[in-house]
Design a protein around this motif. Structure first.
Motif, PDB file in Angstrom:
ATOM      1  N   TRP A  70       2.513  38.824  23.283  1.00 63.97           N
ATOM      2  CA  TRP A  70       2.129  37.413  23.349  1.00 63.97           C
ATOM      3  C   TRP A  70       1.149  37.135  24.484  1.00 63.97           C
ATOM      4  O   TRP A  70       0.313  36.227  24.371  1.00 63.97           O
ATOM      5  CB  TRP A  70       3.367  36.536  23.506  1.00 63.97           C
ATOM      6  CG  TRP A  70       4.143  36.400  22.223  1.00 63.97           C
ATOM      7  CD1 TRP A  70       5.329  36.932  21.922  1.00 63.97           C
ATOM      8  CD2 TRP A  70       3.703  35.689  21.076  1.00 63.97           C
ATOM      9  NE1 TRP A  70       5.725  36.616  20.647  1.00 63.97           N
ATOM     10  CE2 TRP A  70       4.716  35.829  20.089  1.00 63.97           C
ATOM     11  CE3 TRP A  70       2.563  34.964  20.732  1.00 63.97           C
ATOM     12  CZ2 TRP A  70       4.625  35.273  18.821  1.00 63.97           C
ATOM     13  CZ3 TRP A  70       2.501  34.398  19.474  1.00 63.97           C
ATOM     14  CH2 TRP A  70       3.513  34.545  18.533  1.00 63.97           C
ATOM     15  N   MET A  71       1.195  37.931  25.547  1.00 68.41           N
ATOM     16  CA  MET A  71       0.199  37.763  26.601  1.00 68.41           C
ATOM     17  C   MET A  71      -1.189  38.136  26.083  1.00 68.41           C
ATOM     18  O   MET A  71      -2.174  37.419  26.330  1.00 68.41           O
ATOM     19  CB  MET A  71       0.559  38.621  27.815  1.00 68.41           C
ATOM     20  CG  MET A  71       1.761  38.086  28.601  1.00 68.41           C
ATOM     21  SD  MET A  71       2.206  39.156  29.978  1.00 68.41           S
ATOM     22  CE  MET A  71       0.766  38.949  31.026  1.00 68.41           C
ATOM     23  N   LYS A  72      -1.240  39.238  25.356  1.00 66.01           N
ATOM     24  CA  LYS A  72      -2.517  39.656  24.773  1.00 66.01           C
ATOM     25  C   LYS A  72      -3.001  38.627  23.756  1.00 66.01           C
ATOM     26  O   LYS A  72      -4.184  38.242  23.745  1.00 66.01           O
ATOM     27  CB  LYS A  72      -2.344  41.022  24.113  1.00 66.01           C
ATOM     28  CG  LYS A  72      -3.634  41.584  23.510  1.00 66.01           C
ATOM     29  CD  LYS A  72      -3.363  42.957  22.906  1.00 66.01           C
ATOM     30  CE  LYS A  72      -4.646  43.518  22.281  1.00 66.01           C
ATOM     31  NZ  LYS A  72      -4.420  44.851  21.653  1.00 66.01           N
ATOM     32  N   HIS A  73      -2.056  38.159  22.911  1.00 65.70           N
ATOM     33  CA  HIS A  73      -2.403  37.142  21.921  1.00 65.70           C
ATOM     34  C   HIS A  73      -2.855  35.852  22.599  1.00 65.70           C
ATOM     35  O   HIS A  73      -3.785  35.175  22.121  1.00 65.70           O
ATOM     36  CB  HIS A  73      -1.191  36.897  21.019  1.00 65.70           C
ATOM     37  CG  HIS A  73      -1.448  35.921  19.924  1.00 65.70           C
ATOM     38  ND1 HIS A  73      -2.275  36.206  18.831  1.00 65.70           N
ATOM     39  CD2 HIS A  73      -1.010  34.636  19.737  1.00 65.70           C
ATOM     40  CE1 HIS A  73      -2.324  35.169  18.045  1.00 65.70           C
ATOM     41  NE2 HIS A  73      -1.563  34.189  18.571  1.00 65.70           N
ATOM     42  N   TYR A  74      -2.249  35.513  23.729  1.00 72.09           N
ATOM     43  CA  TYR A  74      -2.610  34.303  24.471  1.00 72.09           C
ATOM     44  C   TYR A  74      -4.046  34.388  24.978  1.00 72.09           C
ATOM     45  O   TYR A  74      -4.816  33.419  24.869  1.00 72.09           O
ATOM     46  CB  TYR A  74      -1.628  34.123  25.636  1.00 72.09           C
ATOM     47  CG  TYR A  74      -2.008  33.023  26.596  1.00 72.09           C
ATOM     48  CD1 TYR A  74      -1.807  31.687  26.260  1.00 72.09           C
ATOM     49  CD2 TYR A  74      -2.584  33.338  27.828  1.00 72.09           C
ATOM     50  CE1 TYR A  74      -2.174  30.692  27.143  1.00 72.09           C
ATOM     51  CE2 TYR A  74      -2.941  32.337  28.708  1.00 72.09           C
ATOM     52  CZ  TYR A  74      -2.739  31.007  28.367  1.00 72.09           C
ATOM     53  OH  TYR A  74      -3.113  30.017  29.236  1.00 72.09           O
ATOM     54  N   ASP A  75      -4.394  35.540  25.525  1.00 70.52           N
ATOM     55  CA  ASP A  75      -5.772  35.701  26.019  1.00 70.52           C
ATOM     56  C   ASP A  75      -6.779  35.554  24.883  1.00 70.52           C
ATOM     57  O   ASP A  75      -7.820  34.885  25.038  1.00 70.52           O
ATOM     58  CB  ASP A  75      -5.928  37.070  26.692  1.00 70.52           C
ATOM     59  CG  ASP A  75      -5.083  37.171  27.959  1.00 70.52           C
ATOM     60  OD1 ASP A  75      -4.779  36.092  28.550  1.00 70.52           O
ATOM     61  OD2 ASP A  75      -4.696  38.286  28.346  1.00 70.52           O
TER      62      ASP A  75
ATOM     63  N   ILE B 294       6.713  40.079  25.140  1.00 71.55           N
ATOM     64  CA  ILE B 294       5.942  39.397  26.184  1.00 71.55           C
ATOM     65  C   ILE B 294       4.541  40.000  26.291  1.00 71.55           C
ATOM     66  O   ILE B 294       3.539  39.274  26.408  1.00 71.55           O
ATOM     67  CB  ILE B 294       6.690  39.486  27.523  1.00 71.55           C
ATOM     68  CG1 ILE B 294       7.946  38.584  27.481  1.00 71.55           C
ATOM     69  CG2 ILE B 294       5.804  39.070  28.684  1.00 71.55           C
ATOM     70  CD1 ILE B 294       8.886  38.793  28.641  1.00 71.55           C
ATOM     71  N   GLN B 295       4.470  41.328  26.249  1.00 72.59           N
ATOM     72  CA  GLN B 295       3.158  41.975  26.309  1.00 72.59           C
ATOM     73  C   GLN B 295       2.295  41.555  25.126  1.00 72.59           C
ATOM     74  O   GLN B 295       1.103  41.246  25.279  1.00 72.59           O
ATOM     75  CB  GLN B 295       3.336  43.505  26.327  1.00 72.59           C
ATOM     76  CG  GLN B 295       4.021  44.043  27.577  1.00 72.59           C
ATOM     77  CD  GLN B 295       3.171  43.822  28.824  1.00 72.59           C
ATOM     78  OE1 GLN B 295       1.916  43.833  28.758  1.00 72.59           O
ATOM     79  NE2 GLN B 295       3.839  43.634  29.960  1.00 72.59           N
TER      80      GLN B 295
END
Length: 347
Positions: free
Chosen positions: A243-248, A240-241
């Protein structure tokens, strides 16, 4: 009687007639006395009663089979004949006394009327006897038919009773065998139930052992599954961490791409508007040129059609002139010329 007796009941008209009637009555009485005593027992006492009307009930009240009694008396009973003669004697004697003392015979007339009425009653009784005999015969036939039916019913009932006796005996024997069979069946069923209960108990024991092993296995699986879930949760948090960074990062990249696309779209829109204006101008020019070509073609077609029509008209008119010999094709005057033309035509 009217010629002998007076119409006003005052008596006999003459002494001669009175004496004559008494002589006739006495002679009749003498003859009747003789007839009454023929073949009649001497100890019979004849009553001196006057004949009066008596109904059938009064005469035959204590007698059964009234009609048979009346017929038998009429045909074979001499005592009855003597009794009737005695009644006739009483009637004549009474009439003789009435003529002797009063000159009338009203009692005789009444007695004769009573006798006629009683005879009519007897005839009616005989007619009723015939009718009753027919009814009795019909009732006798019905009774006989009912008797035969009752006999048949009794025979059928006896047959059914015998059949029921056999059936009862069969049921009794069948019941005895059924009881024996039921006892044996009950013993076999009890033994089978004991065997089934033992088998079920063994099955339950084996099931309990199997379930104990399964419970232990489930407990081990549960512990391992908890460990696996914990590890999976940690891995999921790390993912999750990431993918959150990748999402940003992707969002920032997509925003910049969108800005570039907007600029390109504006350029393309301007180019599209310019090309659309050019297309409209050229489209109008092409439309004008096509209209010009259409009009020109129509004119050429019209001229061609008119030329063909004129040629056809000229040919037709020339043919008419030749056939009709008009204009330049008309015959000219002069023999030499005509012969020359004829020779030319033949050539």
């Amino acid at each position: 009687m009217a010629c002998i007796f007076g119409t006003d009941h005052s008596g006999v008209k003459t002494v001669f007639l009175k004496t004559s009637l008494r002589s006739i009555f006495n002679e009749c009485l003498y003859q009747l006395y003789i007839l009454r005593n023929i073949n009649v027992e001497n100890d019979i006492t004849f009553p001196d009663e006057i004949v009066e009307y008596r109904s059938l009930k009064e005469r035959y009240e204590d007698t059964e089979m009234h009609a048979d009694y009346r017929i038998n008396l009429k045909s074979s009973n001499y005592n009855k004949l003597a009794t009737d003669i005695n009644r006739l004697i009483n009637i004549i004697r009474e009439g003789n006394e009435e003529i002797n003392f009063g000159g009338t015979c009203s009692g005789m007339v009444g007695s004769i009327a009573a006798i006629n009425q009683m005879r009519e009653d007897d005839m009616q009784l005989l007619r009723q006897k015939v009718e009753y005999e027919e009814e009795i015969e019909m009732l006798r036939c019905q009774c006989e038919e009912e008797r035969l039916n009752n006999i048949q019913t009794i025979d059928d009932t006896n047959t059914k009773i015998q059949k029921l006796k056999f059936e009862v005996e069969d049921v009794r024997v069948y019941g005895r065998y059924e009881i024996s069979f039921f006892k044996n069946w009950e013993a076999a069923r009890r033994e089978q139930n004991c065997m089934a209960c033992d088998a079920k108990e063994t099955l339950h024991s084996s099931t309990m052992a199997t379930m104990t092993n399964k419970i232990e296995l489930e407990n081990r699986c549960h512990l391992e599954l908890e460990n696996f879930i914990e590890e999976s949760r940690n891995d999921s948090l790390e993912g999750i961490q990431y993918w959150m960074k990748h999402y940003d990062e992707e969002i920032e990249k997509r925003d910049s791409d969108m800005m570039n696309l907007k600029i390109e779209i504006e350029k393309i829109t301007e180019e599209y508007a310019r090309m659309k204006d050019t297309y409209e101008l050229r489209k109008a020019a092409i439309s004008d040129y096509m209209e010009y070509k259409r009009i020109k073609k129509e004119k050429e077609d019209q001229e061609k059609m008119e030329c063909q029509a004129a040629t056809k008209i000229q040919a037709w008119w020339k043919g008419v002139m030749v056939r009709k010999k008009l204009g330049p094709y008309r015959k000219k005057k002069g023999k030499g010329k005509s012969k020359t033309k004829i020779n030319k035509k033949k050539k």
